[in-house]
Design a protein around this motif. Structure first.
Motif, PDB file in Angstrom:
ATOM      1  N   UNK A 185       0.736  -1.242  -0.053  1.00 45.10           N
ATOM      2  CA  UNK A 185      -0.059  -0.051   0.095  1.00 45.10           C
ATOM      3  C   UNK A 185       0.804   1.302   0.120  1.00 45.10           C
ATOM      4  N   UNK A 186       1.872   1.269   0.849  1.00 47.24           N
ATOM      5  CA  UNK A 186       2.818   2.394   0.960  1.00 47.24           C
ATOM      6  C   UNK A 186       3.529   2.771  -0.429  1.00 47.24           C
ATOM      7  N   UNK A 187       4.094   1.623  -1.122  1.00 46.65           N
ATOM      8  CA  UNK A 187       4.382   1.806  -2.329  1.00 46.65           C
ATOM      9  C   UNK A 187       3.634   2.492  -3.475  1.00 46.65           C
ATOM     10  N   UNK A 188       2.400   1.903  -3.482  1.00 44.10           N
ATOM     11  CA  UNK A 188       1.225   2.595  -4.199  1.00 44.10           C
ATOM     12  C   UNK A 188       1.228   4.393  -3.919  1.00 44.10           C
ATOM     13  N   UNK A 189       1.117   4.535  -2.666  1.00 42.93           N
ATOM     14  CA  UNK A 189       0.966   5.806  -2.294  1.00 42.93           C
ATOM     15  C   UNK A 189       1.928   6.527  -2.560  1.00 42.93           C
ATOM     16  N   UNK A 190       3.173   6.065  -2.434  1.00 43.05           N
ATOM     17  CA  UNK A 190       4.534   6.993  -2.860  1.00 43.05           C
ATOM     18  C   UNK A 190       4.428   7.387  -4.307  1.00 43.05           C
ATOM     19  N   UNK A 191       3.856   6.642  -5.031  1.00 40.85           N
ATOM     20  CA  UNK A 191       3.794   7.202  -6.580  1.00 40.85           C
ATOM     21  C   UNK A 191       2.493   7.442  -6.813  1.00 40.85           C
ATOM     22  N   UNK A 192       1.714   7.845  -6.040  1.00 39.20           N
ATOM     23  CA  UNK A 192       0.402   8.386  -6.116  1.00 39.20           C
ATOM     24  C   UNK A 192      -0.603   7.690  -6.902  1.00 39.20           C
ATOM     25  N   UNK A 193      -0.589   6.273  -6.848  1.00 43.45           N
ATOM     26  CA  UNK A 193      -1.452   5.412  -7.635  1.00 43.45           C
ATOM     27  C   UNK A 193      -2.486   4.844  -6.499  1.00 43.45           C
ATOM     28  N   UNK A 194      -2.364   5.047  -5.342  1.00 43.26           N
ATOM     29  CA  UNK A 194      -3.447   4.286  -4.595  1.00 43.26           C
ATOM     30  C   UNK A 194      -4.754   4.883  -4.533  1.00 43.26           C
TER      31      UNK A 194
END
Length: 495
Positions: A185-194
């Motif tokens: 979830x964090x990696x998705x949020x880091x790139x703004x795609x969560x």
């Protein structure tokens, strides 16, 4: 019995196919799935969840290098331990190997120090769990929750080794799923795609936008090492548990080979996510905790309560494994004549009842000290056990230097797992551990106290071991101890 026979016998199994029994009287009740999860969950301690925020505050993004350095150290130590454990799986693990390679005093000393470390951990974790539980049910006082937690997990360990394995399978499973989900979830949020997140998706900008990657200087990396090193303790538990598994060599080999990705994903991966979601100096990291702050930053509702559940699971897992580990070390010491003989006896289910009860009694005392004299007696116990993890790793390294030759001479076919670049990498690891201990003394404060008090306690234990050996009370050699205790265990099991 010859040394060759010792290597063979300690790793063997006996008993019936439906209820296999190892040659030392313990039951081979741990399934491969238990060992796999114990190995994976063993590196995820409660310290990762509650202690990472202070490391981030001290070193900034450079804490990643601190975790990487300690992770490399643990990988090397586990590789060395895996080499010895695959050749000779036994409940005493590194204590039994030190006994054989370095002398009776070494096995006695490191065995008791390790036991002492884990019974103190029992008190720490029981109290940490009680704090969370009291927050949920304030009607029950904190001391009562600590007592309840200790009693429940003691009963679990007394029931059978498979009960311990089953509890740990689910405890570790929850930790693994939680960390894996956090990283994803964090990696998705880091790139703004969560989906559904209001996080701006800053990418890797937060690694350098608040004073650079080394905001507090290169020296902060070493300070970070001191703050994170003890959160890695527990990775060696799988080598003790392997002696009670269906296929010890396979379990040890698999755990040793997988330690690199386990540390990379669970430690480096999760801390990397925290540092990329928030600037390292964001006050919420210290105020709320690094993981809660990261979840809050991406709009995860009830992040605090979610983390409380996960931390409680980690605490219970650590308690469960701590009691198991302490009891098996006490059992091994009893087999070698270095602890009361009762510790070496098992019941009909292959459970070392006296070793478990002896360990938990000290754990209960430590819990009492924590509530009665937290700043004196219990503070001493914490400091006196604080550097034991590094002592254990150091002994593993020195033991492996000697055991490689013994294994090659007596059972070369058992050298399934090999330490890389032997002996150069072994010596490098020894140097790294000695450097960390030296830096702890130089750094001052609580780190210096931990090393000095731990050295004092270690000196006392070693002195007792040397005196016992000179007085002829050092117990039987490992080979003889196996023979004598096998017969005791068989009698107890039969009754």
């Amino acid at each position: 019995m010859t040394s060759q026979q010792t290597l063979t016998k300690e790793g063997g199994q006996s008993g019936t196919p439906d209820n296999p029994q190892s040659s030392d009287g313990l039951q081979a009740g741990l399934k491969n799935r238990h060992l796999s999860m114990i190995a994976i969950g063993g590196v995820i301690g409660a310290g990762l969840f509650v202690g990472s925020s202070s490391g981030i505050a001290a070193a900034g993004p450079a804490i990643l290098l601190s975790y990487a350095l300690v992770g490399a150290l643990v990988v090397f130590v586990m590789r060395m331990l895996g080499e010895m454990a695959a050749a000779n799986p036994t409940s005493g693990s590194f204590s039994a190997y030190a006994d054989r390679a370095l002398g009776r005093w070494a096995g006695f000393s490191i065995g008791w120090l390790y036991w002492f470390f884990w019974v103190v951990v029992l008190a720490v974790e029981a109290t940490a769990g009680a704090v969370i539980l009291e927050g949920w049910v304030p009607a029950v006082p904190q001391w009562a929750w600590a007592l309840i937690v200790m009693i429940v997990l003691t009963a679990t360990n007394l029931a059978s080794v498979s009960s311990y394995g089953e509890f740990e399978f689910w405890f570790a499973g929850i930790k693994v799923v939680a960390i894996s989900a956090f990283v994803l979830i964090g990696v998705l949020a880091v790139f703004g795609v969560l989906p559904g997140s209001d996080n701006p998706g800053a990418g890797f900008a937060h690694l350098t936008d608040a004073g650079g990657f080394l905001p507090n200087g290169a020296g902060a990396i070493l300070t970070g090492v001191l703050m994170v090193v003890f959160s890695f303790m527990g990775s060696e538990i799988v080598t003790l548990a392997a002696g009670e598994s269906e296929d010890p060599q396979r379990a040890v080999t698999k755990a040793t080979n997988s330690v690199i990705w386990r540390i990379a994903v669970f430690y480096l991966g999760s801390i990397f996510v925290v540092l990329t979601l928030l600037p390292w100096n964001d006050k919420s990291i210290v105020d709320k905790g690094s993981y809660v702050a990261a979840l809050d930053s991406i709009g995860i509702a009830h992040a605090g309560q979610i983390m409380n559940v996960i931390v409680l699971t980690a605490v219970l897992s650590c308690l469960n494994s701590g009691l198991y580990t302490a009891s098996r070390m006490a059992f091994s010491l009893g087999r070698r004549g270095d602890a009361p003989k009762a510790f070496a006896r098992t019941n009909g289910k292959g459970v070392p009842t006296a070793a478990i009860l002896g360990s938990v009694v000290f754990g209960f005392l430590a819990v009492f000290f924590n509530y009665k004299w937290p700043d004196t007696v219990f503070a001493f116990l914490l400091n006196a056990s604080g550097a034991v993890a590094l002592f254990v790793w150091l002994v593993i390294c020195v033991t492996q230097l000697r055991m490689r030759g013994i294994i090659l001479r007596e059972s070369p076919e058992k050298l399934i797992v090999k330490m890389w670049l032997f002996p150069y990498l072994t010596w490098l690891t020894i140097g790294m551990i000695v450097f960390v201990l030296g830096f702890m003394i130089y750094d001052g404060g609580s780190a210096r106290e931990q090393v000095l008090w731990s050295l004092l306690v270690a000196g006392i234990v070693i002195a007792v071991a040397v005196v016992r050996e000179r007085l002829g009370k050092g117990g039987a050699p490992v080979a003889d101890a196996v023979d004598s205790v096998d017969s005791d265990s068989s009698e107890v099991s039969a009754s």
